[in-house]
Design a protein around this motif. Sequence first.
Motif, PDB file in Angstrom:
ATOM      1  N   ILE A  15      78.619  54.649  25.708  1.00  0.00           N
ATOM      2  CA  ILE A  15      78.554  54.172  27.218  1.00  0.00           C
ATOM      3  C   ILE A  15      76.795  54.119  28.326  1.00  0.00           C
ATOM      4  N   ALA A  16      76.561  54.570  27.851  1.00  0.00           N
ATOM      5  CA  ALA A  16      74.755  54.622  28.454  1.00  0.00           C
ATOM      6  C   ALA A  16      73.835  53.532  27.504  1.00  0.00           C
ATOM      7  N   LYS A  17      73.742  53.349  26.471  1.00  0.00           N
ATOM      8  CA  LYS A  17      73.863  52.302  25.920  1.00  0.00           C
ATOM      9  C   LYS A  17      74.023  50.807  25.567  1.00  0.00           C
ATOM     10  N   GLY A  18      75.316  51.078  26.535  1.00  0.00           N
ATOM     11  CA  GLY A  18      75.439  49.842  27.791  1.00  0.00           C
ATOM     12  C   GLY A  18      74.926  48.956  28.476  1.00  0.00           C
ATOM     13  N   LEU A  19      74.648  50.843  29.136  1.00  0.00           N
ATOM     14  CA  LEU A  19      73.999  50.483  30.986  1.00  0.00           C
ATOM     15  C   LEU A  19      72.828  50.433  30.531  1.00  0.00           C
ATOM     16  N   GLU A  20      71.981  50.353  29.520  1.00  0.00           N
ATOM     17  CA  GLU A  20      70.984  50.052  29.145  1.00  0.00           C
ATOM     18  C   GLU A  20      70.256  48.850  29.643  1.00  0.00           C
ATOM     19  N   LYS A  21      70.613  47.972  29.370  1.00  0.00           N
ATOM     20  CA  LYS A  21      69.965  46.971  29.835  1.00  0.00           C
ATOM     21  C   LYS A  21      70.060  46.341  30.800  1.00  0.00           C
ATOM     22  N   THR A  22      71.355  47.332  31.808  1.00  0.00           N
ATOM     23  CA  THR A  22      71.633  46.866  32.919  1.00  0.00           C
ATOM     24  C   THR A  22      70.255  47.760  34.103  1.00  0.00           C
ATOM     25  N   ARG A  23      69.296  48.985  33.356  1.00  0.00           N
ATOM     26  CA  ARG A  23      68.811  50.084  34.093  1.00  0.00           C
ATOM     27  C   ARG A  23      67.702  48.993  34.334  1.00  0.00           C
ATOM     28  N   MET A  24      67.474  48.081  32.713  1.00  0.00           N
ATOM     29  CA  MET A  24      65.998  48.052  32.515  1.00  0.00           C
ATOM     30  C   MET A  24      65.668  46.687  33.565  1.00  0.00           C
ATOM     31  N   ARG A  25      66.891  45.894  34.302  1.00  0.00           N
ATOM     32  CA  ARG A  25      66.499  44.629  34.747  1.00  0.00           C
ATOM     33  C   ARG A  25      66.372  45.313  35.883  1.00  0.00           C
ATOM     34  N   LEU A  26      66.425  46.115  36.308  1.00  0.00           N
ATOM     35  CA  LEU A  26      65.984  46.713  38.177  1.00  0.00           C
ATOM     36  C   LEU A  26      64.807  46.666  38.601  1.00  0.00           C
ATOM     37  N   PRO A  27      64.712  46.754  39.608  1.00  0.00           N
ATOM     38  CA  PRO A  27      62.769  46.243  40.067  1.00  0.00           C
ATOM     39  C   PRO A  27      61.980  47.072  39.897  1.00  0.00           C
ATOM     40  N   VAL A  28      62.827  48.409  39.532  1.00  0.00           N
ATOM     41  CA  VAL A  28      61.699  49.445  39.559  1.00  0.00           C
ATOM     42  C   VAL A  28      61.346  50.036  38.863  1.00  0.00           C
ATOM     43  N   TRP A  29      61.754  49.540  37.129  1.00  0.00           N
ATOM     44  CA  TRP A  29      61.371  49.286  35.650  1.00  0.00           C
ATOM     45  C   TRP A  29      60.067  48.876  35.595  1.00  0.00           C
ATOM     46  N   LEU A  30      59.631  47.591  36.180  1.00  0.00           N
ATOM     47  CA  LEU A  30      58.331  47.482  36.730  1.00  0.00           C
ATOM     48  C   LEU A  30      57.247  48.816  36.763  1.00  0.00           C
ATOM     49  N   LYS A  31      57.521  49.324  37.509  1.00  0.00           N
ATOM     50  CA  LYS A  31      56.634  50.440  38.786  1.00  0.00           C
ATOM     51  C   LYS A  31      56.140  52.160  37.570  1.00  0.00           C
ATOM     52  N   LYS A  32      57.642  51.686  36.094  1.00  0.00           N
ATOM     53  CA  LYS A  32      57.941  52.883  35.446  1.00  0.00           C
ATOM     54  C   LYS A  32      56.296  53.833  35.143  1.00  0.00           C
TER      55      LYS A  32
END
Length: 951
Positions: free
Chosen positions: A139-156
């Motif tokens: 399940i976590a793997k399946g959500l990974e891409k969605t997470r990485m598309r979130l704008p906050v990822w650019l600010k990690k």
Amino acid sequence: MPEQGQQNFADEKNPTKPSTSADAPPAKAPKEDSNNDQAPRKSPHTNALKLSQDGKPKSSDSKQKNQPAGGRQTEEDERDSSHSQDGRARKSPKLNGSNNKKANTTQETFKQRRQDFGGRHNGTAHSKTPNTRADLERIAKGLEKTRMRLPVWLKKTDIRYDLRNHDVLLLHGETGSGKSTQVPQFLYTEPWCAEKRVMVEKEDGRKQEASVGGVIAITQPRRIAAITLAQRVAAEMGEPLSKGSIASRQPGKVGYSVRFDSSVPLGTKIKFVTEGILLQEMLSDPHLRKYSAIIVDEIHERSMDVDLIAGFLRNIVHGDKKGRGGIPLKVIIMSATLDKGGIEAFFAKPETRPDYVPGENYGKVLATHMSEDAVKLNTEEKFNKKPDTEVKGPIGKGNEKNSSQESDAPNESRRSSTDSSFSSWSGFSDSSAEEGSRAQPGTTENGTPSTKSGKADESRERKKTVPEHAPTPKGMIEGDISANGVAWQYIRGRQYEVQTLYEQQPVEDYQHAMAEMILRLHTEEPLPGDILAFLTGQEEIQALQAELEKYSAMLTSNVPRLEIKPLHGSLSPEAQQDAFVKVEKKFTRKVVLATNIAETSLTVAGVRYVVDCGKAKVKQYRPHLGLESLLIKPISKVSAIQRTGRAGREARGKCIRIYTKKDYQSMDQDEKPEIMRCNVIEAVLKMKARGVKDVLTFPFMDSPDVLYMEKALNHLYAMDALDLDGNLTKVGKQMSRFPLPATHGRVLISAADEANDCVLEVIDILSCLNTDSEVFLQPKSEEQQEAMDEGRSDLVRREGDLITLLTTMQQYCSENTNRNHWCERHLVSVRAMKLAMAIRRELRQKAVDAKLLSELPPADPQPFEPISPGKATVVMKTFLKAFIKETAILGPDGVYKTTSGKESIYIHPSSVLQGKRLEAIMFLQHVYTSKCYAKKVSAIQADWVAEQYGI
Ligand SMILES: Nc1ncnc2c1ncn2[C@@H]1O[C@H](COP(=O)(O)OP(=O)(O)OP(=O)(O)O)[C@@H](O)[C@H]1O
């Protein structure tokens, strides 16, 4: 219905503060809501819905097909519409889908899409729990891409970098940009987040070795947000999140803790908590040693608790840290509507801002939470984009005249591209268009970099890549790089765009307009796409639910089914979770009818459309009366932005505001902080219990009125919670340890006095008073009223509502057959009684711990023995100790006058004493509407009052 906050346990925002729940008066009750004085309720579509002879809705005329929904005015255009002059008489939506062929042929696609849409295990409430680690990881793997598309990822990297170098970070990011779910995940592996063994200084100055840090807490204003966010983050991290006592024995990284429900696995690193729970933890852990960081989410709500938390955190951040063995506590403040300048000044190192004085900033430094520019950015500019980016995809067809052309001539009668999306129900979204509508992180919808500095930000991002678990890499600057110690990050862009539409004319009856709009969206917008509608309270929700269900039954088979889900504070946690479950039924649209409980933090699965009534119930304190009321008022711009942000979280969406753009512009920028408009007795008690000697100098972002503070101090003194020097007494300390409002805690302590000896009776009553909804269901018809009078005759006591509640609890507990049937017979709420039982258990245990009871009483069921009149008097006098100001004497004109303010007050129709002429009354709650009603009333004697006042 406005009413005084009912003191209750399960209030969403604060378990120990008055609830905002409201109950419907019985059928014969007078109309109470002066703020809601509207024409009698009409059915939605009275002008519109045409029923055929068999009662089924007929299709409306074909012209309707091309009309915009409700004649909305988009942010950038005004247009003629199906509105009549007064803006209300919209034409009928078609209730039989116009594109049923497409609908039928695309059902398979719909099924497929629903699976793609996030599946079951996406952190939303779901029916099946994954069992194995492998399941969780999948399940976590399946959500990974969605997470990485979130704008906050650019600010990690920036976020990590800032917190290695600062103790305070302000994170201002648009709704849905990923703050609440991602930021704790970015931080828990940071070196500063590890648990450490250090020598700490105790309160008495002695040193001892202790563990400090290791956990990140994220505060939420409401329990539902804390729970659903924990579920989501656990799912994203592939971690289990079990319920109840099993949870504390199982390993896991994510947990939550809210009143009456917590799941904190062994080794928890990320813990979602309500603000009230964090304050409660500070009683035993004033230095928050357990935590490496506290993330204060949704600070813009400015609840009383969050203002207290901010003050305590400021003290810890700028204090000597000896109590934490020198280890700093990191503080991250987040909101989509953040008052950057004000909060920065508040948390800045005092020496860098000598001109800044905490305490009197509302309307000055701390007002407003957002600058006008920021609001503009979030609303107008966002939607003022080229029309093809705005309307392409599933919502618009993208082939109509563009909206910028139309905005050139706003008064002309024409349809904009946006309007076309309201043409008729036309099947399912086009997945390719959907994909195309996804705003890439860091880019706006038209592909330009979304951060203020654009490319510069991206290159900075590349330069500062910090691998997980790594020490600060070369090139990163160590040490405090900002003089005031506060870092700031802005996250621009949400994952999906949201279009905002307004009414062209003010609506006369917003409830009617809401119903009409929901049906219109349902019949005209494609699936998938659930609707979230914001109303002011439980009664409005129930009325609209009944209305929509009635209409739903009339829909023809080629229009999707409707599934209506209420979401408000008086529902059980399970019932609240139900609103988050994805609809499994085919060809069905979910409509969630919510109060502002759903305004911030939440992602309600499936929602693409938000309908906002623009109003909310607001608590208001009147110190001269000593009374607090709930009034229906227009929301602030900040609230409107937050409500809009509930759409566009899983796909692009629309927010339809049932008010005009002019109304929006005239809204206050933000809500006055709760501490400035409510009774502060709970806040004062909490401060005293956490060692604040002089509450007047506590570093509040905004200080309450001195008059409010004085009233609270005097009230606490009158209840023996404070001594003459303002120090907490033994009674005060005990009061602060009970999860009860101050007055209720006081009653419980008095009950243990030898002369009173009624702890068990008082606990029974307090348990009923502190549920989040009324124990007694209100009759909805004359027949029900009669049945109720008959069914409840064995519960009702002439002493009034308190002794009636006691009798109810005692009879319920003595029932050893079927308690649900018993509730049904007595028109008593099963849910309220179950919650009351949970509270009763907890209070009994706490009473034993506090030595108010020598031991726990025998388990239920016990035989029912009605309380004697003498004992009933003792119980009522025990309540009088804390509620002396809530008393009234009958005047010669037959009207009760309060003893404190000489105000007229009337017994509420829900009271068993309604219509009775009694010498004097004591009331625990009141409703202030067209006139002031007393609730939870007891019949008392005037000389008890005199005795208590010492006259
Ligand atoms: N329970 C959930 N179910 C499905 N998707 C979710 C859930 N929670 C979060 N998401 C997804 O993660 C995205 C980011 O959510 P998150 O709550 O982190 O945003 P946020 O920036 O904190 O928003 P807000 O300011 O509105 O609280 C959402 O837009 C949604 O796509």
